[in-house]
Design an enzyme around this catalytic site. Structure first.
Site, PDB file in Angstrom:
ATOM      1  N   GLY A 204       0.826  -1.215   0.000  1.00 64.69           N
ATOM      2  CA  GLY A 204       0.000   0.000   0.000  1.00 64.69           C
ATOM      3  C   GLY A 204       0.848   1.247   0.000  1.00 64.69           C
ATOM      4  N   ASN A 205       0.218   2.385   0.236  1.00 60.68           N
ATOM      5  CA  ASN A 205       0.954   3.649   0.325  1.00 60.68           C
ATOM      6  C   ASN A 205       0.310   4.543   1.372  1.00 60.68           C
ATOM      7  OD1 ASN A 205      -1.020   5.503  -1.065  1.00 60.68           O
ATOM      8  ND2 ASN A 205      -0.706   3.962  -2.679  1.00 60.68           N
ATOM      9  N   ARG A 206       0.906   5.708   1.591  1.00 59.55           N
ATOM     10  CA  ARG A 206       0.509   6.553   2.715  1.00 59.55           C
ATOM     11  C   ARG A 206      -0.695   7.451   2.432  1.00 59.55           C
ATOM     12  NH1 ARG A 206       4.561   6.371   6.461  1.00 59.55           N
ATOM     13  NH2 ARG A 206       6.614   5.810   5.664  1.00 59.55           N
ATOM     14  N   SER A 207      -1.274   7.371   1.254  1.00 57.30           N
ATOM     15  CA  SER A 207      -2.367   8.304   0.919  1.00 57.30           C
ATOM     16  C   SER A 207      -3.553   8.114   1.868  1.00 57.30           C
ATOM     17  CB  SER A 207      -2.818   8.041  -0.518  1.00 57.30           C
ATOM     18  OG  SER A 207      -4.003   8.754  -0.768  1.00 57.30           O
ATOM     19  N   ALA A 269      -3.849   7.688  -5.070  1.00 58.72           N
ATOM     20  CA  ALA A 269      -2.475   7.208  -5.206  1.00 58.72           C
ATOM     21  C   ALA A 269      -2.587   5.736  -5.601  1.00 58.72           C
ATOM     22  CB  ALA A 269      -1.734   7.368  -3.887  1.00 58.72           C
TER      23      ALA A 269
END
Ligand code: CTP
Length: 419
Positions: A204-207, A269
């Site tokens: 995943g990512n930090r969005s 994102a």
């Protein structure tokens, strides 16, 4: 007000003046003493709707700077010289133009032009960073042939770029702000996609999704019919329909099914890569370190841009990391360069870029600092603001493109001051 400083590019300000008048603006030219050495005031008199002013002392009004400052909807300075930029940044009012810049509450668009060595001088770099931080808008300079025959950064932006930027600034903070979007359909994506590795883990990512949700909320508030394709679970904004997705493939499918919308905003994102295979059961530590092969996900934005129909407005976002402690001012120009490249590469109408390495910007924060570039070359700098305020600026830019206002032309023979 059109401010003209003393630089060789002053001759191009004549064309800027003509185009602003053609676009329906009432233009009050103010020339510095230096400017009059390059172009005669009579040239601007012949083109502008208002009279030309060159002095703080020889005008009919006793305090011309407050008169001009209060009456302006927008001040464009083209060319803006190193001297003007320095005086404005330092708050020094030594002539009519600098006095007006300090006396106004109107938005200001600076169009710098000077030799490369001057543009890159640390004093000018710092002054530009100060002015941008205060919310001053900037277009250019471009790179190209300069007055001495040499080539480099410092060339005044082209007149059509300056006029497009002026229209964008007015739309973001003035005349076009808050335009109704009744009857417009929009698809907005938000959040960070999750690409499963096994039943319990994902890449995943930090969005957080906050900026995309704020854009969806603002579009709906203006009357658009909005579908939010979301990979995050925030409170649903009033009047917005949400389609929940998890992976890039699901988001691609949800967006493609609605790709006929008038406006498509890809604020999500999206993962660029996903595991080629998802383990059917939990990957066990006791089985040793797994090898994970990745494959690219579909580029949703480039896909909708490639299949676009005329009149559609397609908006991309770019979260970049350009900031460094040594060059805080240069970071913004680098961000603008990356944004323009990405706008062209993806074939979109607007690109909203932020530097997530800067303090208070982007992921997880409630604030953001962005610049919005458009396919016509205009750029709007939105200083550090709440994500709702940034959403307003983004939606204003969308409304402007939907209305085709950047191409509007009309003649405007009478003057405002004479009315
Ligand atoms: N995007 C998309 N589909 C993807 C990846 C990104 O639609 N698979 C969209 C994002 O929603 C965003 C824009 O493309 O609006 C820019 O994303 P970014 O990751 O910055 O672009 P990339 O092409 O991946 O560029 P980079 O090489 O910088 O990673």
């Amino acid at each position: 007000m059109l401010g003209v400083c003393g630089g060789i590019a002053a001759y191009k300000a004549v064309e800027v003046c003509r185009r602003l008048v053609d676009a329906g603006a009432f233009v009050s030219p103010v020339m510095t003493r230096g400017a009059t050495r390059f172009v005669g005031p009579a040239t601007f008199s012949a083109l502008a709707s208002e009279r030309v002013r060159t002095s703080l002392w020889e005008e009919a009004e006793p305090i011309p700077h407050t008169f001009l400052g209060r009456n302006a909807d927008l001040i464009v300075v083209a060319p803006a010289t190193a001297r003007l930029i320095g005086a404005y940044a330092a708050g020094i009012s030594s002539d009519l133009m600098t006095a007006t810049l300090l006396a106004t509450r109107a938005p200001v668009l600076l169009c710098p032009a000077m030799h490369t060595e001057m543009w890159e001088h640390p004093a000018v770099v710092d002054n530009m960073a100060t002015l941008r931080r205060r919310g001053v808008h900037v277009v250019g300079p471009g790179t190209g042939r300069l007055a001495g025959g040499d080539t480099g950064a410092g060339r005044l932006a082209e007149p059509e770029e300056i006029v497009a930027a002026a229209a964008a600034v007015l739309a973001a903070g003035g005349a076009g702000a808050g335009a109704s979007l009744e009857g417009v359909t929009a698809v907005v994506t938000a959040g960070g996609t999750r690409e499963p590795l096994d039943p319990v883990r994902f890449l995943g990512n930090r969005s957080s999704g906050k900026q995309g949700y704020a854009v969806a909320a603002e579009l709906a508030r203006r009357g658009a019919t909005v579908t939010l394709v979301s990979a995050s679970a925030l409170a649903v904004p009033p009047g917005v329909k949400v389609v929940e997705v998890e992976t890039a493939a699901q988001m691609d499918q949800a967006v493609s099914a609605r790709s006929g919308a008038d406006v498509i905003v890809m604020a999500a994102a999206v993962a660029d890569f996903r595991p080629t295979a998802v383990a059917p059961t939990k990957i066990k530590r006791s089985n040793g370190v797994p090898e994970v092969a990745l494959e690219p996900t579909p580029d949703i934005l480039a896909g909708v841009a490639a299949r676009r129909r005329p009149g559609q407005v397609i908006v991309g976002f770019a979260a970049e990391t350009v900031s460094s402690a040594e060059h805080p001012g240069a970071g913004r120009e680098e961000l603008a360069r990356v944004a323009r490249d990405k706008l062209a590469a993806k074939g979109v109408d607007l690109l909203v870029a932020n530097d997530v390495a800067a303090p208070g910007v982007g992921f997880t924060y409630d604030t953001n600092e962005v610049l919005i570039v458009d396919a016509a070359g205009a750029r709007v700098d939105v200083p550090l603001a709440t994500k709702e305020e940034v959403a307003r600026a983004v939606v204003d830019a969308i409304a402007l493109r939907l209305a085709g206002r950047h191409t509007t032309t009309a003649t405007n023979p009478d003057t405002k001051e004479n009315r």
